[in-house]
Design a protein around this motif. Structure first.
Motif, short mmCIF file in Angstrom:
data_model
loop_
_atom_site.label_atom_id
_atom_site.label_comp_id
_atom_site.label_asym_id
_atom_site.label_seq_id
_atom_site.Cartn_x
_atom_site.Cartn_y
_atom_site.Cartn_z
N UNK A 86 60.19 -5.26 -100.00
CA UNK A 86 59.80 -4.04 -100.72
C UNK A 86 59.99 -4.35 -102.20
N UNK A 87 58.91 -4.17 -102.97
CA UNK A 87 58.91 -4.61 -104.36
C UNK A 87 58.59 -3.47 -105.32
N UNK A 88 59.04 -3.64 -106.55
CA UNK A 88 58.73 -2.72 -107.63
C UNK A 88 57.47 -3.23 -108.32
N UNK A 89 56.48 -2.34 -108.43
CA UNK A 89 55.18 -2.72 -108.96
C UNK A 89 55.00 -2.24 -110.40
N UNK A 90 54.16 -2.92 -111.17
CA UNK A 90 53.87 -2.44 -112.52
C UNK A 90 53.07 -1.14 -112.43
N UNK A 91 53.16 -0.33 -113.49
CA UNK A 91 52.47 0.96 -113.49
C UNK A 91 50.95 0.76 -113.41
N UNK A 92 50.46 -0.25 -114.08
CA UNK A 92 49.02 -0.53 -114.08
C UNK A 92 48.78 -1.95 -113.61
N UNK A 93 47.58 -2.21 -113.15
CA UNK A 93 47.23 -3.57 -112.74
C UNK A 93 47.01 -3.67 -111.25
N UNK B 215 46.70 -3.37 -102.41
CA UNK B 215 46.55 -3.87 -103.77
C UNK B 215 46.96 -5.33 -103.83
N UNK B 216 46.19 -6.12 -104.58
CA UNK B 216 46.48 -7.54 -104.79
C UNK B 216 47.11 -7.71 -106.17
N UNK B 217 48.23 -8.41 -106.21
CA UNK B 217 48.93 -8.71 -107.46
C UNK B 217 49.22 -10.20 -107.51
N UNK B 218 49.42 -10.71 -108.70
CA UNK B 218 49.91 -12.08 -108.85
C UNK B 218 51.43 -12.04 -108.67
N UNK B 219 51.99 -13.14 -108.22
CA UNK B 219 53.44 -13.24 -108.01
C UNK B 219 54.22 -12.84 -109.25
N UNK B 220 53.78 -13.28 -110.42
CA UNK B 220 54.53 -12.99 -111.64
C UNK B 220 54.29 -11.58 -112.18
N UNK B 221 53.40 -10.78 -111.56
CA UNK B 221 53.21 -9.38 -111.94
C UNK B 221 54.27 -8.47 -111.31
N UNK B 222 54.88 -8.93 -110.22
CA UNK B 222 55.87 -8.13 -109.50
C UNK B 222 57.13 -8.04 -110.36
N UNK B 223 57.64 -6.81 -110.52
CA UNK B 223 58.79 -6.58 -111.40
C UNK B 223 60.13 -6.90 -110.75
N UNK B 224 60.22 -6.79 -109.43
CA UNK B 224 61.48 -7.08 -108.74
C UNK B 224 61.42 -6.61 -107.30
N UNK B 225 62.48 -6.91 -106.55
CA UNK B 225 62.57 -6.46 -105.17
C UNK B 225 63.55 -5.30 -105.09
N UNK B 226 63.33 -4.42 -104.13
CA UNK B 226 64.19 -3.26 -103.94
C UNK B 226 65.00 -3.45 -102.66
N UNK B 227 66.32 -3.22 -102.75
CA UNK B 227 67.20 -3.36 -101.60
C UNK B 227 67.98 -2.06 -101.44
N UNK B 228 68.34 -1.76 -100.21
CA UNK B 228 69.16 -0.55 -99.95
C UNK B 228 70.62 -0.91 -99.91
#
Length: 97
Positions: free
Chosen positions: A65-72, A84-97
């Motif tokens: 589960x990842x944090x996505x940029x607002x646009x793109x 949605x398709x993103x590049x690996x380096x567009x992903x802002x981070x992973x979310x953990x519980x």
């Protein structure tokens, strides 16, 4: 036959997580302005090669589960579902519980 998209290079296919708008009993929930733009990775590409030809794998994996940029990202529809398709380096981070 079900279609399956395998992303190319360092791309990641994400299904966005939409927060519920009402409870199981039908009570409408107020929309919060501070909701996270997040998604679950459903497929990843094989990675890229550096200038010397060395393989560089992706740092993420299917199911993260990842944090996505607002646009793109590029919207893709497969069998009535939206991804949605993103590049690996567009992903802002992973979310953990």
């Amino acid at each position: 036959m079900a279609k399956r998209l395998v992303p190319a290079f360092n791309r990641i296919l994400v299904e966005k997580i939409v927060p519920p708008t009402k409870t199981n009993t039908g009570i409408l929930l107020p929309e919060k302005n501070n909701k996270l733009n997040s998604g679950k990775i459903v497929a990843i590409g094989p990675g890229i090669r550096d200038k010397d030809g060395k393989h560089i794998p992706l740092s993420l994996k299917e199911g993260d589960v990842v944090l996505l940029p607002e646009y793109g990202g590029t919207e893709v529809k497969l069998e009535e579902k939206s991804y949605h398709l993103y590049r690996d380096d567009d992903i802002l981070g992973t979310l953990h519980e």
